[in-house]
Design an enzyme around this catalytic site. Structure first.
Site, PDB file in Angstrom:
ATOM      1  N   LYS A  64       0.857  -1.193   0.000  1.00 41.08           N
ATOM      2  CA  LYS A  64       0.000   0.000   0.000  1.00 41.08           C
ATOM      3  C   LYS A  64       0.886   1.234   0.000  1.00 41.08           C
ATOM      4  O   LYS A  64       1.831   1.308   0.786  1.00 41.08           O
ATOM      5  CB  LYS A  64      -0.886   0.000   1.248  1.00 41.08           C
ATOM      6  CG  LYS A  64      -1.887   1.140   1.284  1.00 41.08           C
ATOM      7  CD  LYS A  64      -2.598   1.273   2.606  1.00 41.08           C
ATOM      8  CE  LYS A  64      -3.309   0.021   3.025  1.00 41.08           C
ATOM      9  NZ  LYS A  64      -4.071   0.193   4.288  1.00 41.08           N
ATOM     10  N   CYS A  81      -0.289  15.256  -5.894  1.00 40.50           N
ATOM     11  CA  CYS A  81      -0.768  14.555  -7.094  1.00 40.50           C
ATOM     12  C   CYS A  81      -1.946  13.647  -6.753  1.00 40.50           C
ATOM     13  O   CYS A  81      -1.934  12.936  -5.754  1.00 40.50           O
ATOM     14  CB  CYS A  81       0.379  13.716  -7.681  1.00 40.50           C
ATOM     15  SG  CYS A  81      -0.107  12.700  -9.084  1.00 40.50           S
ATOM     16  N   CYS A  83      -3.377  12.082  -9.715  1.00 39.73           N
ATOM     17  CA  CYS A  83      -3.506  11.295 -10.942  1.00 39.73           C
ATOM     18  C   CYS A  83      -2.566  10.090 -10.964  1.00 39.73           C
ATOM     19  O   CYS A  83      -2.686   9.231 -11.814  1.00 39.73           O
ATOM     20  CB  CYS A  83      -3.235  12.159 -12.175  1.00 39.73           C
ATOM     21  SG  CYS A  83      -1.491  12.569 -12.446  1.00 39.73           S
ATOM     22  N   CYS A  92       2.639  16.943  -6.994  1.00 37.40           N
ATOM     23  CA  CYS A  92       2.240  17.136  -8.386  1.00 37.40           C
ATOM     24  C   CYS A  92       3.400  17.739  -9.173  1.00 37.40           C
ATOM     25  O   CYS A  92       4.059  18.656  -8.705  1.00 37.40           O
ATOM     26  CB  CYS A  92       1.037  18.081  -8.441  1.00 37.40           C
ATOM     27  SG  CYS A  92       0.551  18.577 -10.104  1.00 37.40           S
TER      28      CYS A  92
HETATM   29  S1  FES Z   1      -2.216  15.637 -10.237  1.00 31.94           S
HETATM   30 FE1  FES Z   1      -0.778  14.132 -10.763  1.00 31.94          FE
HETATM   31  S2  FES Z   1       0.833  15.249 -11.624  1.00 31.94           S
HETATM   32 FE2  FES Z   1      -0.595  16.732 -11.080  1.00 31.94          FE
END
Ligand code: FES
Length: 117
Positions: A64, A81, A83, A92
């Site tokens: 995890k 981040c 994503c 990020c």
């Molecule tokens: S939200 Fe993942 S790089 Fe910006």
């Protein structure tokens, strides 16, 4: 051999259908059900979505991925981040822009900042 001696032409009790006709009908029904089930699984199943990975390559050797920070250490602003494509994860680095362009997604960072007095 007479036609009455052929087991495939034996009439089912009181029915006008033969065993061969019943077998064909049952086979057709089972085949249609199987095709319908497979088409449903392929087109409408959400299993495919549940099995897709979010994290493609960050700390894959751990069960995890967890990060913790003290609020006092964040400074005036911290950008995290969401994503999972950043090379500086958990921070990020702007990689979400390329990810969004390639996939049509709309993810972006979590920004935490101190309230301006
Ligand atoms: S939200 Fe993942 S790089 Fe910006």
């Amino acid at each position: 051999m007479s036609k009455a001696g052929n087991p495939q032409s034996v009439r089912v009790m009181g029915s006008s259908s033969t065993m061969k006709e019943w077998a064909a009908a049952i086979s057709l029904t089972i085949g249609a059900a199987a095709v319908g089930y497979l088409a449903y699984r392929t087109l409408y199943s959400k299993d495919k979505c549940r099995k897709s990975l979010v994290n493609l390559d960050i700390q894959k050797d751990t069960p995890k991925v967890v990060h913790a920070f003290d609020v006092e250490d964040l400074g005036d602003k911290a950008v995290y981040c969401r994503c999972w494509r950043s090379k500086r994860f958990p921070m990020c680095d702007g990689s979400h822009t390329k990810h969004n362009e390639e996939t049509g997604d709309n993810v972006g960072p979590l920004i935490i900042k101190k309230r301006e007095a």
